[in-house]
Scaffold this motif. Structure first.
Motif, mmCIF file in Angstrom:
data_model
loop_
_atom_site.group_PDB
_atom_site.id
_atom_site.type_symbol
_atom_site.label_atom_id
_atom_site.label_comp_id
_atom_site.label_asym_id
_atom_site.label_seq_id
_atom_site.Cartn_x
_atom_site.Cartn_y
_atom_site.Cartn_z
ATOM 1 N N ASP A 100 0.818 -1.211 0.000
ATOM 2 C CA ASP A 100 0.000 0.000 0.000
ATOM 3 C C ASP A 100 0.854 1.264 0.000
ATOM 4 O OD1 ASP A 100 -2.270 -1.526 -0.039
ATOM 5 O OD2 ASP A 100 -2.679 -1.353 2.117
ATOM 6 N N ALA A 101 1.969 1.242 0.741
ATOM 7 C CA ALA A 101 2.815 2.427 0.837
ATOM 8 C C ALA A 101 3.415 2.787 -0.520
ATOM 9 C CB ALA A 101 3.924 2.201 1.865
ATOM 10 N N VAL A 102 3.883 1.785 -1.246
ATOM 11 C CA VAL A 102 4.454 2.025 -2.572
ATOM 12 C C VAL A 102 3.396 2.553 -3.528
ATOM 13 C CG1 VAL A 102 5.430 0.905 -4.612
ATOM 14 C CG2 VAL A 102 6.330 0.365 -2.345
ATOM 15 N N LEU A 103 2.256 1.884 -3.556
ATOM 16 C CA LEU A 103 1.210 2.269 -4.506
ATOM 17 C C LEU A 103 0.654 3.659 -4.219
ATOM 18 C CD1 LEU A 103 -0.604 -1.175 -4.739
ATOM 19 C CD2 LEU A 103 0.741 -0.073 -6.540
ATOM 20 N N GLU A 104 0.397 3.955 -2.964
ATOM 21 C CA GLU A 104 -0.135 5.275 -2.634
ATOM 22 C C GLU A 104 0.912 6.356 -2.865
ATOM 23 O OE1 GLU A 104 -2.262 8.555 -1.593
ATOM 24 O OE2 GLU A 104 -2.902 6.572 -2.293
ATOM 25 N N GLY A 105 2.179 6.049 -2.572
ATOM 26 C CA GLY A 105 3.242 7.019 -2.834
ATOM 27 C C GLY A 105 3.384 7.331 -4.307
ATOM 28 N N MET A 106 3.302 6.293 -5.134
ATOM 29 C CA MET A 106 3.379 6.498 -6.583
ATOM 30 C C MET A 106 2.191 7.320 -7.079
ATOM 31 S SD MET A 106 4.739 2.799 -7.989
ATOM 32 C CE MET A 106 4.873 3.406 -9.674
ATOM 33 N N ARG A 107 1.006 6.952 -6.608
ATOM 34 C CA ARG A 107 -0.197 7.671 -7.042
ATOM 35 C C ARG A 107 -0.100 9.153 -6.693
ATOM 36 N NH1 ARG A 107 -3.840 10.494 -5.632
ATOM 37 N NH2 ARG A 107 -3.118 10.386 -3.455
ATOM 38 N N ALA A 108 0.297 9.442 -5.465
ATOM 39 C CA ALA A 108 0.378 10.822 -5.016
ATOM 40 C C ALA A 108 1.416 11.620 -5.815
ATOM 41 C CB ALA A 108 0.710 10.865 -3.522
ATOM 42 N N ALA A 109 2.564 11.012 -6.070
ATOM 43 C CA ALA A 109 3.617 11.703 -6.818
ATOM 44 C C ALA A 109 3.197 11.972 -8.259
ATOM 45 C CB ALA A 109 4.902 10.878 -6.788
ATOM 46 N N LEU A 110 2.523 11.014 -8.867
ATOM 47 C CA LEU A 110 2.072 11.174 -10.255
ATOM 48 C C LEU A 110 0.936 12.186 -10.359
ATOM 49 C CD1 LEU A 110 2.119 7.399 -11.138
ATOM 50 C CD2 LEU A 110 3.446 9.132 -12.360
ATOM 51 N N ALA A 111 0.106 12.266 -9.319
ATOM 52 C CA ALA A 111 -1.046 13.163 -9.353
ATOM 53 C C ALA A 111 -0.637 14.623 -9.177
ATOM 54 C CB ALA A 111 -2.044 12.767 -8.272
ATOM 55 N N ALA A 112 0.484 14.861 -8.516
ATOM 56 C CA ALA A 112 0.898 16.237 -8.258
ATOM 57 C C ALA A 112 2.409 16.373 -8.423
ATOM 58 C CB ALA A 112 0.479 16.653 -6.852
ATOM 59 N N PRO A 113 2.910 16.243 -9.648
ATOM 60 C CA PRO A 113 4.353 16.362 -9.863
ATOM 61 C C PRO A 113 4.824 17.792 -9.617
ATOM 62 C CG PRO A 113 3.194 16.282 -11.962
ATOM 63 C CD PRO A 113 2.183 15.998 -10.905
ATOM 64 N N PRO A 114 6.073 17.976 -9.190
ATOM 65 C CA PRO A 114 6.603 19.325 -8.976
ATOM 66 C C PRO A 114 6.561 20.142 -10.271
ATOM 67 C CG PRO A 114 8.065 17.662 -8.052
ATOM 68 C CD PRO A 114 7.057 16.926 -8.871
ATOM 69 N N GLU A 115 6.426 21.434 -10.133
ATOM 70 C CA GLU A 115 6.329 22.299 -11.308
ATOM 71 C C GLU A 115 7.554 22.197 -12.198
ATOM 72 O OE1 GLU A 115 5.577 27.051 -12.327
ATOM 73 O OE2 GLU A 115 5.384 26.305 -10.268
ATOM 74 N N ALA A 116 8.713 21.939 -11.601
ATOM 75 C CA ALA A 116 9.955 21.870 -12.375
ATOM 76 C C ALA A 116 10.112 20.564 -13.139
ATOM 77 C CB ALA A 116 11.157 22.059 -11.448
ATOM 78 N N ALA A 117 9.298 19.559 -12.816
ATOM 79 C CA ALA A 117 9.431 18.253 -13.462
ATOM 80 C C ALA A 117 8.917 18.295 -14.888
ATOM 81 C CB ALA A 117 8.675 17.193 -12.671
ATOM 82 N N ARG A 118 9.598 17.575 -15.783
ATOM 83 C CA ARG A 118 9.191 17.493 -17.184
ATOM 84 C C ARG A 118 8.981 16.046 -17.641
ATOM 85 N NH1 ARG A 118 7.921 21.758 -16.366
ATOM 86 N NH2 ARG A 118 8.647 23.752 -17.187
ATOM 87 N N VAL A 119 9.456 15.098 -16.841
ATOM 88 C CA VAL A 119 9.303 13.691 -17.190
ATOM 89 C C VAL A 119 9.370 12.883 -15.899
ATOM 90 C CG1 VAL A 119 11.778 13.432 -17.604
ATOM 91 C CG2 VAL A 119 10.197 11.794 -18.626
ATOM 92 N N VAL A 120 8.685 11.723 -15.886
ATOM 93 C CA VAL A 120 8.687 10.839 -14.714
ATOM 94 C C VAL A 120 9.406 9.545 -15.077
ATOM 95 C CG1 VAL A 120 7.285 9.560 -13.055
ATOM 96 C CG2 VAL A 120 6.495 11.788 -13.904
ATOM 97 N N LEU A 121 10.288 9.098 -14.208
ATOM 98 C CA LEU A 121 10.982 7.829 -14.395
ATOM 99 C C LEU A 121 10.598 6.898 -13.258
ATOM 100 C CD1 LEU A 121 13.101 5.964 -15.690
ATOM 101 C CD2 LEU A 121 14.847 7.124 -14.316
ATOM 102 N N VAL A 122 10.057 5.728 -13.607
ATOM 103 C CA VAL A 122 9.704 4.707 -12.626
ATOM 104 C C VAL A 122 10.758 3.610 -12.698
ATOM 105 C CG1 VAL A 122 7.985 3.011 -11.901
ATOM 106 C CG2 VAL A 122 7.245 5.216 -12.831
#
Length: 262
Positions: free
Chosen positions: A32-54
């Motif tokens: 649950d911790a991994v999945l919720e952490g991923m969901r939260a990060a993907l839902a609100a990426p930092p303004e400076a981010a331009r790409v996500v690497l999993v």
């Protein structure tokens, strides 16, 4: 920015938001911790981010799927139990809705829910030593979440073969089936991924955001005329942006564009 949740590390490195599953002792299995952490990060990426690497730690396993050791919810029943099963779905939906391109780096075994995470990404780069499989059938289970993704990537016959047999396919076959974007030598995986995310981060932010959203919408539109009409509207919208004007100007002036994200 670095957030260390123990099981998931979230780090902003330049313009790349890196999500690292850090559960090597548990074969990088999803809890649950991994999945919720991923969901939260993907839902609100930092303004400076331009790409996500999993990505994940270690060399042998990208992700073994759900952590079976934490699947015993005998004290949870009804709707609450149903909701606990939705972690992978929420992450895949967050990948789809994320305005940034999502790249998955697969270095080893990618099984069950791990396959869903990989398939939810926009681009999958796999080491030639990677392997994919859906072993749920041999646990008395079924890859329900993956099945929804498989039908959008491979033929029904191939999908049922993979789900009913639970067989593993190597990276080369996965590329042929459409599960993987690129296959590279294991020794070159980090180099290839770094070059890819660097190239994606340098693209026009508005074009990437609008283009990804339009592609997803078109994929979900069964009528070709309706899809084309929607794409025409998106084209008109994009050509009115400052980034589009800058890109055209830079082309004619033979210089690198200076994107503003507007």
């Amino acid at each position: 920015m670095t957030v260390d949740g123990g099981d998931l590390r979230v780090e902003l490195a330049g313009a790349v938001l890196i999500l690292t599953i850090d559960r090597e002792a548990r074969r990088n299995a999803l809890n649950d911790a991994v999945l919720e952490g991923m969901r939260a990060a993907l839902a609100a990426p930092p303004e400076a981010a331009r790409v996500v690497l999993v990505r994940s730690v270690g060399d042998r396993v990208f992700c073994a799927g759900a952590d079976l050791a934490v699947m015993d919810n005998s004290e949870v029943t009804g709707l609450e139990l149903h909701e606990t099963r939705g972690g992978v779905r929420r992450v895949v939906e967050a990948m789809r809705d994320c305005p940034l391109p999502v790249v998955a780096r697969v270095q080893g075994l990618c099984l069950a829910g791990g396959t869903a995470i990989a398939m939810g990404a926009d681009i999958v780069v796999a080491a030639e030593t990677a392997a994919f499989g859906l072993p749920e059938i041999d646990r008395g289970l079924w890859p329900f979440m993956v099945s929804a993704l498989l039908t959008r990537h491979v033929s029904p016959k191939i999908a049922m073969d993979l789900m009913l047999t639970g067989r593993r396919v190597g990276a080369a076959e996965a590329r042929e089936l459409g599960l993987v974007s690129r296959v590279v030598p294991a020794a070159d995986l980090d180099k290839e991924v770094d070059e890819l995310v660097g190239a994606l981060a340098a693209k026009a932010p508005v074009a990437v955001r609008l283009g990804k959203a339009a592609f997803v919408a078109a994929s979900d539109t069964p009528s070709l005329p309706l899809a084309l009409t929607a794409m025409q509207a998106q084209l008109s919208l994009l050509t009115q942006t400052a980034d589009a004007a800058e890109g055209v100007a830079a082309f004619f002036e033979k210089r690198q564009p200076r994107w503003t994200g507007r």
